[in-house]
Design an enzyme around this catalytic site. Sequence first.
Site, PDB file in Angstrom:
ATOM      1  N   ASP A 115      26.242  81.040   0.903  1.00 11.10           N
ATOM      2  CA  ASP A 115      26.214  80.048   1.976  1.00 11.10           C
ATOM      3  C   ASP A 115      27.486  80.267   2.795  1.00 11.10           C
ATOM      4  O   ASP A 115      28.486  80.746   2.262  1.00 11.10           O
ATOM      5  CB  ASP A 115      26.229  78.638   1.358  1.00 11.10           C
ATOM      6  CG  ASP A 115      25.842  77.560   2.345  1.00 11.10           C
ATOM      7  OD1 ASP A 115      24.733  77.010   2.219  1.00 11.10           O
ATOM      8  OD2 ASP A 115      26.643  77.255   3.259  1.00 11.10           O
ATOM      9  N   THR A 134      12.591  76.758   8.715  1.00  8.41           N
ATOM     10  CA  THR A 134      11.532  76.372   9.655  1.00  8.41           C
ATOM     11  C   THR A 134      11.837  76.980  11.022  1.00  8.41           C
ATOM     12  O   THR A 134      12.880  76.680  11.612  1.00  8.41           O
ATOM     13  CB  THR A 134      11.486  74.833   9.739  1.00  8.41           C
ATOM     14  OG1 THR A 134      11.220  74.329   8.431  1.00  8.41           O
ATOM     15  CG2 THR A 134      10.420  74.353  10.701  1.00  8.41           C
ATOM     16  N   PHE A 165       0.930  58.871   3.059  1.00  8.73           N
ATOM     17  CA  PHE A 165       1.651  58.772   4.341  1.00  8.73           C
ATOM     18  C   PHE A 165       1.053  57.731   5.270  1.00  8.73           C
ATOM     19  O   PHE A 165       1.057  57.871   6.483  1.00  8.73           O
ATOM     20  CB  PHE A 165       1.794  60.149   5.015  1.00  8.73           C
ATOM     21  CG  PHE A 165       3.051  60.840   4.555  1.00  8.73           C
ATOM     22  CD1 PHE A 165       3.201  61.227   3.231  1.00  8.73           C
ATOM     23  CD2 PHE A 165       4.116  61.050   5.422  1.00  8.73           C
ATOM     24  CE1 PHE A 165       4.370  61.815   2.780  1.00  8.73           C
ATOM     25  CE2 PHE A 165       5.300  61.634   4.981  1.00  8.73           C
ATOM     26  CZ  PHE A 165       5.410  62.015   3.655  1.00  8.73           C
ATOM     27  N   GLU A 214       8.306  76.219   3.546  1.00  9.41           N
ATOM     28  CA  GLU A 214       8.523  75.387   2.368  1.00  9.41           C
ATOM     29  C   GLU A 214       7.960  73.985   2.631  1.00  9.41           C
ATOM     30  O   GLU A 214       8.077  73.467   3.731  1.00  9.41           O
ATOM     31  CB  GLU A 214      10.048  75.310   2.140  1.00  9.41           C
ATOM     32  CG  GLU A 214      10.451  74.551   0.938  1.00  9.41           C
ATOM     33  CD  GLU A 214       9.726  75.034  -0.298  1.00  9.41           C
ATOM     34  OE1 GLU A 214       9.851  76.215  -0.655  1.00  9.41           O
ATOM     35  OE2 GLU A 214       8.998  74.206  -0.899  1.00  9.41           O
ATOM     36  N   LEU A 228       8.526  71.347   0.222  1.00  6.64           N
ATOM     37  CA  LEU A 228       9.108  70.371  -0.715  1.00  6.64           C
ATOM     38  C   LEU A 228       9.730  69.194   0.019  1.00  6.64           C
ATOM     39  O   LEU A 228      10.154  69.315   1.170  1.00  6.64           O
ATOM     40  CB  LEU A 228      10.119  71.034  -1.647  1.00  6.64           C
ATOM     41  CG  LEU A 228      11.394  71.672  -1.087  1.00  6.64           C
ATOM     42  CD1 LEU A 228      12.454  70.657  -0.749  1.00  6.64           C
ATOM     43  CD2 LEU A 228      11.945  72.658  -2.107  1.00  6.64           C
ATOM     44  N   ALA A 281       3.431  51.790   6.097  1.00  5.94           N
ATOM     45  CA  ALA A 281       4.156  51.354   7.299  1.00  5.94           C
ATOM     46  C   ALA A 281       5.584  50.972   6.929  1.00  5.94           C
ATOM     47  O   ALA A 281       5.851  50.496   5.829  1.00  5.94           O
ATOM     48  CB  ALA A 281       3.435  50.169   7.923  1.00  5.94           C
ATOM     49  N   CYS A 308      13.950  66.557   8.734  1.00 11.46           N
ATOM     50  CA  CYS A 308      12.802  67.423   9.077  1.00 11.46           C
ATOM     51  C   CYS A 308      11.832  66.800  10.072  1.00 11.46           C
ATOM     52  O   CYS A 308      11.661  67.333  11.170  1.00 11.46           O
ATOM     53  CB  CYS A 308      12.064  67.795   7.797  1.00 11.46           C
ATOM     54  SG  CYS A 308      13.146  68.567   6.598  1.00 11.46           S
TER      55      CYS A 308
HETATM   56  C1  UGA Z   1       9.241  66.330   4.833  1.00  9.30           C
HETATM   57  C2  UGA Z   1       7.838  66.766   4.380  1.00  9.30           C
HETATM   58  O1  UGA Z   1       7.203  65.688   3.687  1.00  9.30           O
HETATM   59  C3  UGA Z   1       7.919  67.971   3.435  1.00  9.30           C
HETATM   60  O2  UGA Z   1       6.613  68.436   3.106  1.00  9.30           O
HETATM   61  C4  UGA Z   1       8.682  69.100   4.149  1.00  9.30           C
HETATM   62  O3  UGA Z   1       8.834  70.239   3.306  1.00  9.30           O
HETATM   63  C5  UGA Z   1      10.061  68.595   4.558  1.00  9.30           C
HETATM   64  O4  UGA Z   1       9.915  67.442   5.426  1.00  9.30           O
HETATM   65  C6  UGA Z   1      10.744  69.707   5.295  1.00  9.30           C
HETATM   66  O5  UGA Z   1      10.279  70.074   6.378  1.00  9.30           O
HETATM   67  O6  UGA Z   1      11.672  70.307   4.728  1.00  9.30           O
HETATM   68  P1  UGA Z   1      11.212  64.907   3.700  1.00  9.30           P
HETATM   69  O7  UGA Z   1      11.883  64.964   5.035  1.00  9.30           O
HETATM   70  O8  UGA Z   1      12.004  65.231   2.493  1.00  9.30           O
HETATM   71  O9  UGA Z   1       9.941  65.905   3.664  1.00  9.30           O
HETATM   72  O10 UGA Z   1      10.683  63.437   3.517  1.00  9.30           O
HETATM   73  P2  UGA Z   1       9.264  62.692   3.561  1.00  9.30           P
HETATM   74  O11 UGA Z   1       8.900  62.282   2.197  1.00  9.30           O
HETATM   75  O12 UGA Z   1       8.282  63.437   4.348  1.00  9.30           O
HETATM   76  O13 UGA Z   1       9.683  61.374   4.368  1.00  9.30           O
HETATM   77  C7  UGA Z   1      10.090  61.466   5.732  1.00  9.30           C
HETATM   78  C8  UGA Z   1      10.239  60.087   6.325  1.00  9.30           C
HETATM   79  O14 UGA Z   1       8.959  59.478   6.466  1.00  9.30           O
HETATM   80  C9  UGA Z   1      11.073  59.120   5.492  1.00  9.30           C
HETATM   81  O15 UGA Z   1      11.933  58.422   6.346  1.00  9.30           O
HETATM   82  C10 UGA Z   1      10.047  58.197   4.870  1.00  9.30           C
HETATM   83  O16 UGA Z   1      10.539  56.922   4.580  1.00  9.30           O
HETATM   84  C11 UGA Z   1       8.997  58.139   5.976  1.00  9.30           C
HETATM   85  N1  UGA Z   1       7.637  57.770   5.501  1.00  9.30           N
HETATM   86  C12 UGA Z   1       7.009  58.548   4.580  1.00  9.30           C
HETATM   87  C13 UGA Z   1       7.029  56.638   5.998  1.00  9.30           C
HETATM   88  O17 UGA Z   1       7.592  55.918   6.843  1.00  9.30           O
HETATM   89  N2  UGA Z   1       5.783  56.297   5.543  1.00  9.30           N
HETATM   90  C14 UGA Z   1       5.117  57.068   4.649  1.00  9.30           C
HETATM   91  O18 UGA Z   1       3.955  56.720   4.306  1.00  9.30           O
HETATM   92  C15 UGA Z   1       5.743  58.212   4.159  1.00  9.30           C
END
Ligand code: UGA
Length: 451
Positions: A42, A136, A272, A167, A169, A275, A283
Amino acid sequence: MLKDTNMGSINNANIAFIGAGVVGLTTAAFFANKGVKTIITDKNRNRLQSISHGDIPFYEPMLDELVNNVLENGNLVIEYDIINSIRAAELIFITVGTPSLPDGSIDLTQVRTVIENIATVIKREPSDKTIIIKSTVVPTTTSKVIYPILNKERKNESQIDILVNPEFLREGSAVYDTINPHIIVIGSNNGKGFDILYRLYNQIYHNQINKIPIIHTTWENAELIKYANNAFLATKISFINTIANICSRIDNADVDVVAKAIGLDPRIGPLFLKAGPGYGGSCLPKDVIALIRFSQEIGYEPYLLDAVHKINEYQPEEVVSMAKKMLGSLNNKTISILGLSFKKDTDDIRNAVSLKIIASLLKNGSKVKVHDPKALDNVKLVFGNNIEYCTTIRDCLENSDCCIILVDWNEYKTLDANYFSIMREKNVIDCWRILDANKLDNINYRAIGRN
Ligand code: UGA
Protein backbone atom coordinates in the site's frame (compact mmCIF):
# COMPACT_ATOMS: atom_id res chain seq x y z
CA MET A 1 0.14 -21.82 -14.53
CA LEU A 2 0.19 -21.18 -10.80
CA LYS A 3 3.39 -22.22 -9.12
CA ASP A 4 3.51 -24.14 -5.86
CA THR A 5 3.46 -21.42 -3.23
CA ASN A 6 4.30 -23.22 -0.02
CA MET A 7 7.48 -21.28 0.57
CA GLY A 8 8.40 -18.58 3.02
CA SER A 9 10.23 -15.74 1.34
CA ILE A 10 8.76 -12.93 -0.74
CA ASN A 11 10.74 -14.09 -3.79
CA ASN A 12 8.65 -17.22 -3.88
CA ALA A 13 5.33 -15.51 -3.42
CA ASN A 14 3.44 -15.05 -6.66
CA ILE A 15 0.26 -13.20 -5.78
CA ALA A 16 0.32 -9.54 -4.82
CA PHE A 17 -2.40 -7.16 -3.69
CA ILE A 18 -1.77 -3.49 -4.27
CA GLY A 19 -4.01 -1.54 -1.90
CA ALA A 20 -4.65 -2.61 1.70
CA GLY A 21 -8.15 -1.24 2.20
CA VAL A 22 -11.16 -3.36 3.17
CA VAL A 23 -11.28 -5.20 -0.18
CA GLY A 24 -7.51 -5.71 -0.58
CA LEU A 25 -6.74 -6.72 2.97
CA THR A 26 -9.75 -8.99 3.41
CA THR A 27 -9.22 -10.81 0.11
CA ALA A 28 -5.45 -11.10 0.60
CA ALA A 29 -5.89 -12.45 4.13
CA PHE A 30 -8.51 -14.94 2.93
CA PHE A 31 -6.29 -16.19 0.09
CA ALA A 32 -3.39 -16.50 2.55
CA ASN A 33 -5.63 -18.47 4.94
CA LYS A 34 -6.28 -20.84 2.06
CA GLY A 35 -2.54 -21.55 1.86
CA VAL A 36 -1.70 -19.18 -0.99
CA LYS A 37 1.44 -17.16 -0.39
CA THR A 38 0.26 -13.58 -0.74
CA ILE A 39 2.02 -10.22 -0.71
CA ILE A 40 0.22 -7.03 0.22
CA THR A 41 1.43 -3.50 -0.32
CA ASP A 42 0.00 0.00 0.00
CA LYS A 43 1.29 3.52 -0.54
CA ASN A 44 0.44 4.27 3.10
CA ARG A 45 3.39 2.97 5.14
CA ASN A 46 1.68 3.60 8.48
CA ARG A 47 -1.20 1.42 7.40
CA LEU A 48 1.18 -1.41 6.48
CA GLN A 49 3.13 -0.98 9.68
CA SER A 50 0.04 -1.31 11.81
CA ILE A 51 -1.16 -4.36 9.82
CA SER A 52 2.26 -5.95 10.31
CA HIS A 53 1.67 -5.70 14.08
CA GLY A 54 -1.70 -7.35 13.66
CA ASP A 55 -3.44 -4.03 14.18
CA ILE A 56 -6.19 -3.55 11.58
CA PRO A 57 -6.50 0.17 10.81
CA PHE A 58 -10.32 -0.02 10.56
CA TYR A 59 -13.02 -2.01 12.32
CA GLU A 60 -14.18 -5.03 10.35
CA PRO A 61 -15.62 -8.04 12.22
CA MET A 62 -13.42 -11.17 12.16
CA LEU A 63 -10.72 -9.56 10.02
CA ASP A 64 -8.11 -9.26 12.80
CA GLU A 65 -8.30 -13.00 13.44
CA LEU A 66 -7.94 -13.77 9.72
CA VAL A 67 -4.94 -11.42 9.35
CA ASN A 68 -3.19 -12.53 12.53
CA ASN A 69 -3.37 -16.20 11.51
CA VAL A 70 -1.54 -15.58 8.26
CA LEU A 71 0.96 -13.12 9.67
CA GLU A 72 1.92 -15.80 12.15
CA ASN A 73 2.27 -18.61 9.61
CA GLY A 74 4.01 -16.35 7.07
CA ASN A 75 1.46 -16.77 4.28
CA LEU A 76 0.76 -13.03 4.22
CA VAL A 77 3.82 -10.95 3.49
CA ILE A 78 3.75 -7.19 4.06
CA GLU A 79 5.90 -5.43 1.47
CA TYR A 80 6.58 -1.69 1.67
CA ASP A 81 7.94 -1.34 -1.85
CA ILE A 82 5.40 -1.53 -4.65
CA ILE A 83 8.07 -2.31 -7.26
CA ASN A 84 9.28 -5.30 -5.23
CA SER A 85 5.70 -6.52 -4.94
CA ILE A 86 5.17 -6.26 -8.69
CA ARG A 87 8.46 -7.96 -9.49
CA ALA A 88 7.72 -10.85 -7.17
CA ALA A 89 4.18 -11.52 -8.37
CA GLU A 90 2.77 -13.40 -11.29
CA LEU A 91 -0.78 -12.37 -10.43
CA ILE A 92 -1.31 -8.77 -9.34
CA PHE A 93 -4.62 -7.73 -7.81
CA ILE A 94 -5.28 -4.00 -7.96
CA THR A 95 -7.38 -2.96 -4.99
CA VAL A 96 -6.65 0.75 -4.70
CA GLY A 97 -9.35 3.38 -4.26
CA THR A 98 -11.17 5.13 -7.10
CA PRO A 99 -12.55 8.20 -5.30
CA SER A 100 -14.52 11.07 -6.85
CA LEU A 101 -13.19 14.20 -8.50
CA PRO A 102 -14.93 17.44 -7.40
CA ASP A 103 -17.55 17.03 -10.18
CA GLY A 104 -18.31 13.46 -9.05
CA SER A 105 -16.59 11.72 -11.94
CA ILE A 106 -14.11 8.94 -11.18
CA ASP A 107 -10.58 9.79 -10.09
CA LEU A 108 -8.31 7.16 -11.64
CA THR A 109 -5.04 8.61 -10.30
CA GLN A 110 -4.26 5.69 -7.98
CA VAL A 111 -5.08 3.04 -10.58
CA ARG A 112 -3.03 4.86 -13.20
CA THR A 113 -0.02 5.13 -10.85
CA VAL A 114 -0.09 1.41 -10.11
CA ILE A 115 -0.39 0.52 -13.80
CA GLU A 116 2.53 2.83 -14.63
CA ASN A 117 4.59 1.05 -11.96
CA ILE A 118 3.72 -2.30 -13.48
CA ALA A 119 4.63 -0.96 -16.94
CA THR A 120 8.02 0.15 -15.61
CA VAL A 121 8.71 -3.30 -14.21
CA ILE A 122 7.68 -5.22 -17.33
CA LYS A 123 9.77 -2.92 -19.49
CA ARG A 124 12.88 -3.57 -17.40
CA GLU A 125 12.29 -7.26 -16.71
CA PRO A 126 9.98 -8.91 -19.25
CA SER A 127 7.92 -11.62 -17.55
CA ASP A 128 4.40 -13.09 -17.68
CA LYS A 129 1.91 -11.26 -15.50
CA THR A 130 -1.82 -11.34 -14.96
CA ILE A 131 -3.21 -8.01 -13.80
CA ILE A 132 -6.55 -8.25 -12.04
CA ILE A 133 -8.54 -5.04 -11.65
CA LYS A 134 -10.66 -5.29 -8.52
CA SER A 135 -10.90 -1.54 -8.04
CA THR A 136 -14.21 -0.13 -9.28
CA VAL A 137 -13.55 1.50 -12.67
CA VAL A 138 -16.02 3.00 -15.13
CA PRO A 139 -16.62 1.14 -18.41
CA THR A 140 -13.83 1.42 -21.00
CA THR A 141 -11.18 2.27 -18.35
CA THR A 142 -9.45 -1.05 -19.02
CA SER A 143 -9.46 -0.74 -22.81
CA LYS A 144 -8.78 2.99 -23.02
CA VAL A 145 -6.54 3.68 -20.00
CA ILE A 146 -5.05 0.51 -18.53
CA TYR A 147 -4.38 -1.58 -21.64
CA PRO A 148 -2.59 1.16 -23.63
CA ILE A 149 -0.19 1.93 -20.75
CA LEU A 150 0.77 -1.73 -20.35
CA ASN A 151 0.80 -2.58 -24.02
CA LYS A 152 3.28 0.19 -24.77
CA GLU A 153 5.90 -1.37 -22.50
CA ARG A 154 5.17 -5.02 -23.14
CA LYS A 155 7.94 -6.96 -24.83
CA ASN A 156 6.85 -9.62 -27.32
CA GLU A 157 8.19 -12.49 -25.26
CA SER A 158 6.07 -11.70 -22.21
CA GLN A 159 2.40 -12.48 -21.80
CA ILE A 160 0.42 -9.74 -20.03
CA ASP A 161 -3.22 -10.54 -19.33
CA ILE A 162 -5.61 -7.99 -17.89
CA LEU A 163 -8.78 -9.09 -16.13
CA VAL A 164 -11.64 -7.09 -14.62
CA ASN A 165 -12.82 -8.89 -11.51
CA PRO A 166 -15.13 -6.59 -9.52
CA GLU A 167 -15.81 -7.11 -5.85
CA PHE A 168 -19.24 -7.33 -4.21
CA LEU A 169 -18.32 -7.59 -0.51
CA ARG A 170 -19.99 -5.31 2.00
CA GLU A 171 -18.19 -3.48 4.79
CA GLY A 172 -19.22 -4.92 8.14
CA SER A 173 -19.51 -8.40 6.62
CA ALA A 174 -16.43 -8.32 4.39
CA VAL A 175 -14.98 -11.58 5.74
CA TYR A 176 -18.28 -13.45 5.45
CA ASP A 177 -18.88 -12.15 1.92
CA THR A 178 -15.34 -13.08 0.83
CA ILE A 179 -15.76 -16.61 2.13
CA ASN A 180 -19.23 -16.87 0.53
CA PRO A 181 -19.29 -14.89 -2.72
CA HIS A 182 -22.68 -14.90 -4.48
CA ILE A 183 -20.96 -14.48 -7.87
CA ILE A 184 -17.55 -14.24 -9.53
CA VAL A 185 -17.37 -11.87 -12.50
CA ILE A 186 -14.32 -12.05 -14.73
CA GLY A 187 -13.95 -9.74 -17.70
CA SER A 188 -11.20 -10.61 -20.16
CA ASN A 189 -10.21 -9.99 -23.75
CA ASN A 190 -8.91 -13.51 -24.25
CA GLY A 191 -9.42 -16.96 -22.77
CA LYS A 192 -5.97 -17.45 -21.27
CA GLY A 193 -6.18 -14.81 -18.57
CA PHE A 194 -9.57 -16.15 -17.54
CA ASP A 195 -8.15 -19.67 -17.16
CA ILE A 196 -5.37 -18.43 -14.86
CA LEU A 197 -7.76 -16.62 -12.51
CA TYR A 198 -10.33 -19.42 -12.66
CA ARG A 199 -7.65 -21.88 -11.55
CA LEU A 200 -6.79 -19.69 -8.59
CA TYR A 201 -10.46 -19.38 -7.54
CA ASN A 202 -10.89 -23.11 -8.04
CA GLN A 203 -7.98 -23.74 -5.68
CA ILE A 204 -9.36 -21.29 -3.13
CA TYR A 205 -13.06 -22.15 -3.18
CA HIS A 206 -12.42 -25.81 -3.95
CA ASN A 207 -15.64 -27.84 -3.44
CA GLN A 208 -17.71 -24.67 -3.29
CA ILE A 209 -16.70 -23.45 -6.77
CA ASN A 210 -19.46 -25.29 -8.62
CA LYS A 211 -22.07 -23.49 -6.53
CA ILE A 212 -20.76 -20.00 -7.34
CA PRO A 213 -22.13 -18.54 -10.59
CA ILE A 214 -19.19 -17.43 -12.73
CA ILE A 215 -19.78 -14.80 -15.37
CA HIS A 216 -17.01 -14.73 -17.97
CA THR A 217 -17.50 -11.70 -20.12
CA THR A 218 -15.91 -8.66 -21.73
CA TRP A 219 -13.95 -6.00 -19.82
CA GLU A 220 -16.70 -3.47 -20.45
CA ASN A 221 -19.49 -5.72 -19.18
CA ALA A 222 -17.51 -6.58 -16.06
CA GLU A 223 -16.85 -2.90 -15.38
CA LEU A 224 -20.51 -2.01 -15.91
CA ILE A 225 -21.84 -4.95 -13.86
CA LYS A 226 -20.19 -3.44 -10.78
CA TYR A 227 -21.78 -0.01 -11.34
CA ALA A 228 -25.16 -1.45 -12.32
CA ASN A 229 -25.13 -3.58 -9.17
CA ASN A 230 -24.43 -0.68 -6.81
CA ALA A 231 -26.73 1.69 -8.71
CA PHE A 232 -29.57 -0.82 -8.51
CA LEU A 233 -29.06 -1.24 -4.76
CA ALA A 234 -29.10 2.54 -4.38
CA THR A 235 -32.25 2.69 -6.51
CA LYS A 236 -34.03 0.20 -4.24
CA ILE A 237 -33.09 2.28 -1.19
CA SER A 238 -34.18 5.60 -2.71
CA PHE A 239 -37.39 3.94 -3.87
CA ILE A 240 -38.30 2.63 -0.43
CA ASN A 241 -37.28 5.93 1.18
CA THR A 242 -39.73 7.64 -1.18
CA ILE A 243 -42.49 5.25 -0.08
CA ALA A 244 -41.46 5.84 3.56
CA ASN A 245 -41.83 9.60 3.20
CA ILE A 246 -45.29 9.07 1.71
CA CYS A 247 -46.21 6.70 4.59
CA SER A 248 -45.17 9.21 7.23
CA ARG A 249 -47.57 11.78 5.78
CA ILE A 250 -50.69 9.60 5.97
CA ASP A 251 -52.49 7.90 8.86
CA ASN A 252 -52.19 4.19 9.59
CA ALA A 253 -49.38 3.50 7.13
CA ASP A 254 -46.13 1.68 7.91
CA VAL A 255 -43.30 1.38 5.40
CA ASP A 256 -42.12 -1.92 6.88
CA VAL A 257 -45.48 -3.56 6.17
CA VAL A 258 -45.46 -2.20 2.62
CA ALA A 259 -41.81 -3.29 2.09
CA LYS A 260 -42.52 -6.77 3.44
CA ALA A 261 -45.48 -7.21 1.12
CA ILE A 262 -43.79 -6.01 -2.06
CA GLY A 263 -40.62 -7.92 -1.11
CA LEU A 264 -42.63 -11.16 -1.26
CA ASP A 265 -43.14 -10.62 -4.97
CA PRO A 266 -40.27 -12.71 -6.37
CA ARG A 267 -39.80 -10.12 -9.10
CA ILE A 268 -38.93 -7.54 -6.41
CA GLY A 269 -37.27 -9.49 -3.55
CA PRO A 270 -37.02 -8.49 0.13
CA LEU A 271 -33.46 -7.13 0.44
CA PHE A 272 -32.39 -3.48 0.39
CA LEU A 273 -35.93 -2.33 1.09
CA LYS A 274 -35.19 -1.03 4.56
CA ALA A 275 -36.19 2.62 4.69
CA GLY A 276 -33.88 4.88 6.65
CA PRO A 277 -32.01 8.19 6.67
CA GLY A 278 -30.41 7.55 3.24
CA TYR A 279 -27.52 5.47 1.98
CA GLY A 280 -23.91 6.39 2.78
CA GLY A 281 -20.49 4.76 2.70
CA SER A 282 -17.57 4.79 0.34
CA CYS A 283 -19.34 3.05 -2.53
CA LEU A 284 -23.03 3.62 -3.25
CA PRO A 285 -22.98 7.46 -3.22
CA LYS A 286 -19.71 7.71 -5.15
CA ASP A 287 -20.60 5.03 -7.71
CA VAL A 288 -24.03 6.45 -8.50
CA ILE A 289 -22.53 9.87 -9.20
CA ALA A 290 -19.62 8.43 -11.20
CA LEU A 291 -22.08 6.47 -13.35
CA ILE A 292 -24.17 9.62 -13.88
CA ARG A 293 -21.08 11.57 -14.98
CA PHE A 294 -19.83 8.73 -17.18
CA SER A 295 -23.24 8.43 -18.83
CA GLN A 296 -23.35 12.18 -19.46
CA GLU A 297 -19.86 12.08 -20.96
CA ILE A 298 -20.98 9.52 -23.54
CA GLY A 299 -24.07 11.56 -24.38
CA TYR A 300 -26.91 10.09 -22.34
CA GLU A 301 -28.73 11.85 -19.48
CA PRO A 302 -29.52 9.14 -16.88
CA TYR A 303 -32.67 10.68 -15.32
CA LEU A 304 -33.39 7.71 -13.08
CA LEU A 305 -29.94 7.77 -11.46
CA ASP A 306 -30.19 11.50 -10.99
CA ALA A 307 -33.45 11.03 -9.09
CA VAL A 308 -31.92 8.25 -6.97
CA HIS A 309 -29.09 10.59 -6.00
CA LYS A 310 -31.36 13.59 -5.30
CA ILE A 311 -33.72 11.53 -3.12
CA ASN A 312 -30.70 10.40 -1.13
CA GLU A 313 -29.41 13.95 -0.76
CA TYR A 314 -32.81 14.98 0.63
CA GLN A 315 -33.31 12.11 3.11
CA PRO A 316 -31.10 13.49 5.96
CA GLU A 317 -33.12 16.73 5.76
CA GLU A 318 -36.28 14.68 6.31
CA VAL A 319 -34.77 13.62 9.65
CA VAL A 320 -33.82 17.18 10.60
CA SER A 321 -37.31 18.45 9.74
CA MET A 322 -38.85 15.70 11.90
CA ALA A 323 -36.78 17.05 14.81
CA LYS A 324 -37.80 20.61 13.96
CA LYS A 325 -41.46 19.62 13.97
CA MET A 326 -41.15 17.92 17.36
CA LEU A 327 -39.23 20.76 19.01
CA GLY A 328 -40.70 23.82 17.27
CA SER A 329 -37.25 25.30 16.78
CA LEU A 330 -33.85 23.61 16.89
CA ASN A 331 -32.11 26.72 18.20
CA ASN A 332 -30.51 26.16 21.64
CA LYS A 333 -31.90 22.62 21.82
CA THR A 334 -29.72 19.68 22.78
CA ILE A 335 -29.91 16.82 20.32
CA SER A 336 -28.43 13.36 21.02
CA ILE A 337 -27.38 11.28 18.08
CA LEU A 338 -27.04 7.55 18.55
CA GLY A 339 -25.00 6.02 15.73
CA LEU A 340 -22.47 7.80 13.53
CA SER A 341 -20.94 5.20 11.20
CA PHE A 342 -22.42 4.87 7.70
CA LYS A 343 -24.01 1.62 8.87
CA LYS A 344 -23.68 -0.76 11.81
CA ASP A 345 -20.66 -3.03 12.36
CA THR A 346 -18.17 -0.58 10.90
CA ASP A 347 -16.28 2.49 12.11
CA ASP A 348 -16.33 3.96 8.59
CA ILE A 349 -17.89 7.42 8.39
CA ARG A 350 -17.23 8.13 4.71
CA ASN A 351 -20.36 9.79 3.33
CA ALA A 352 -22.16 8.88 6.56
CA VAL A 353 -25.57 10.48 6.96
CA SER A 354 -24.55 11.47 10.51
CA LEU A 355 -22.09 14.04 9.14
CA LYS A 356 -24.80 15.82 7.16
CA ILE A 357 -27.28 15.74 10.02
CA ILE A 358 -24.79 17.03 12.60
CA ALA A 359 -23.76 19.87 10.23
CA SER A 360 -27.40 20.80 9.68
CA LEU A 361 -28.22 20.73 13.41
CA LEU A 362 -25.21 22.95 14.22
CA LYS A 363 -26.29 25.36 11.49
CA ASN A 364 -29.72 25.50 13.14
CA GLY A 365 -28.16 26.45 16.49
CA SER A 366 -28.51 23.09 18.27
CA LYS A 367 -26.09 21.64 20.76
CA VAL A 368 -25.13 18.14 19.55
CA LYS A 369 -24.11 15.15 21.68
CA VAL A 370 -23.09 11.94 19.94
CA HIS A 371 -22.53 8.26 20.70
CA ASP A 372 -21.30 5.37 18.58
CA PRO A 373 -19.77 2.01 19.61
CA LYS A 374 -16.92 2.32 17.06
CA ALA A 375 -16.89 5.59 15.12
CA LEU A 376 -16.49 8.29 17.82
CA ASP A 377 -12.79 8.90 17.11
CA ASN A 378 -13.36 9.26 13.37
CA VAL A 379 -16.13 11.82 13.92
CA LYS A 380 -13.90 13.75 16.34
CA LEU A 381 -11.53 14.37 13.44
CA VAL A 382 -14.37 16.07 11.55
CA PHE A 383 -16.21 18.10 14.19
CA GLY A 384 -13.49 18.64 16.83
CA ASN A 385 -14.80 20.63 19.79
CA ASN A 386 -18.03 21.66 18.10
CA ILE A 387 -19.96 18.71 19.48
CA GLU A 388 -19.89 16.56 22.64
CA TYR A 389 -18.64 12.95 22.39
CA CYS A 390 -20.18 10.42 24.79
CA THR A 391 -18.82 6.97 25.52
CA THR A 392 -22.08 5.75 27.06
CA ILE A 393 -25.62 5.95 25.72
CA ARG A 394 -26.74 7.30 29.11
CA ASP A 395 -24.31 10.26 28.95
CA CYS A 396 -25.50 11.01 25.46
CA LEU A 397 -29.18 11.07 26.48
CA GLU A 398 -28.79 13.03 29.72
CA ASN A 399 -30.54 16.44 29.61
CA SER A 400 -31.22 16.10 25.91
CA ASP A 401 -34.31 17.48 24.14
CA CYS A 402 -34.38 14.97 21.31
CA CYS A 403 -32.70 11.66 20.55
CA ILE A 404 -32.12 10.60 16.95
CA ILE A 405 -31.30 6.91 16.43
CA LEU A 406 -29.36 7.12 13.20
CA VAL A 407 -27.73 3.68 12.97
CA ASP A 408 -29.32 0.34 13.89
CA TRP A 409 -26.45 -0.84 16.10
CA ASN A 410 -27.63 -3.80 18.22
CA GLU A 411 -27.03 -1.96 21.49
CA TYR A 412 -29.74 0.58 20.62
CA LYS A 413 -32.45 -1.99 19.91
CA THR A 414 -33.30 -2.63 23.56
CA LEU A 415 -33.64 1.01 24.64
CA ASP A 416 -36.93 1.69 26.46
CA ALA A 417 -38.82 4.42 28.34
CA ASN A 418 -36.67 3.86 31.40
CA TYR A 419 -33.51 4.68 29.46
CA PHE A 420 -35.02 7.80 27.91
CA SER A 421 -36.26 9.05 31.32
CA ILE A 422 -32.98 10.99 31.84
CA MET A 423 -33.76 13.23 28.88
CA ARG A 424 -35.02 16.78 29.49
CA GLU A 425 -37.67 16.49 26.76
CA LYS A 426 -38.56 12.93 25.84
CA ASN A 427 -38.56 13.14 22.04
CA VAL A 428 -37.19 10.17 20.11
CA ILE A 429 -36.73 9.79 16.35
CA ASP A 430 -36.13 6.22 15.25
CA CYS A 431 -34.69 6.24 11.72
CA TRP A 432 -34.78 2.42 11.36
CA ARG A 433 -37.87 1.56 13.48
CA ILE A 434 -35.79 -0.63 15.80
CA LEU A 435 -37.49 0.25 19.09
CA ASP A 436 -40.51 -1.53 20.52
CA ALA A 437 -43.22 1.15 20.63
CA ASN A 438 -44.96 -0.78 23.46
CA LYS A 439 -42.00 -0.06 25.75
CA LEU A 440 -42.04 3.69 25.17
CA ASP A 441 -44.76 4.95 27.53
CA ASN A 442 -44.72 8.75 27.86
CA ILE A 443 -42.15 9.11 25.09
CA ASN A 444 -42.93 11.33 22.10
CA TYR A 445 -41.84 8.74 19.53
CA ARG A 446 -41.58 9.28 15.76
CA ALA A 447 -40.14 6.96 13.13
CA ILE A 448 -39.25 7.35 9.46
CA GLY A 449 -42.00 5.71 7.40
CA ARG A 450 -44.75 5.95 10.01
CA ASN A 451 -46.99 8.84 10.96
C1 UGA B 1 -21.91 -1.76 -1.08
C2 UGA B 1 -22.53 -2.98 -1.78
O1 UGA B 1 -23.61 -3.49 -0.99
C3 UGA B 1 -21.50 -4.09 -1.97
O2 UGA B 1 -22.05 -5.17 -2.72
C4 UGA B 1 -20.30 -3.52 -2.75
O3 UGA B 1 -19.27 -4.49 -2.92
C5 UGA B 1 -19.73 -2.32 -1.99
O4 UGA B 1 -20.77 -1.32 -1.82
C6 UGA B 1 -18.61 -1.76 -2.80
O5 UGA B 1 -18.87 -1.26 -3.90
O6 UGA B 1 -17.45 -1.94 -2.41
P1 UGA B 1 -21.30 -1.18 1.47
O7 UGA B 1 -21.01 0.20 0.98
O8 UGA B 1 -20.32 -1.85 2.35
O9 UGA B 1 -21.51 -2.19 0.22
O10 UGA B 1 -22.65 -1.11 2.27
P2 UGA B 1 -24.18 -1.54 2.03
O11 UGA B 1 -24.49 -2.67 2.92
O12 UGA B 1 -24.49 -1.67 0.61
O13 UGA B 1 -24.92 -0.25 2.62
C7 UGA B 1 -24.79 1.01 1.96
C8 UGA B 1 -25.73 2.02 2.57
O14 UGA B 1 -27.08 1.68 2.26
C9 UGA B 1 -25.66 2.10 4.10
O15 UGA B 1 -25.67 3.45 4.47
C10 UGA B 1 -26.92 1.40 4.56
O16 UGA B 1 -27.39 1.84 5.79
C11 UGA B 1 -27.88 1.76 3.43
N1 UGA B 1 -29.02 0.82 3.29
C12 UGA B 1 -28.78 -0.49 3.01
C13 UGA B 1 -30.31 1.28 3.43
O17 UGA B 1 -30.55 2.48 3.68
N2 UGA B 1 -31.35 0.40 3.31
C14 UGA B 1 -31.15 -0.90 3.01
O18 UGA B 1 -32.16 -1.65 2.87
C15 UGA B 1 -29.84 -1.36 2.86
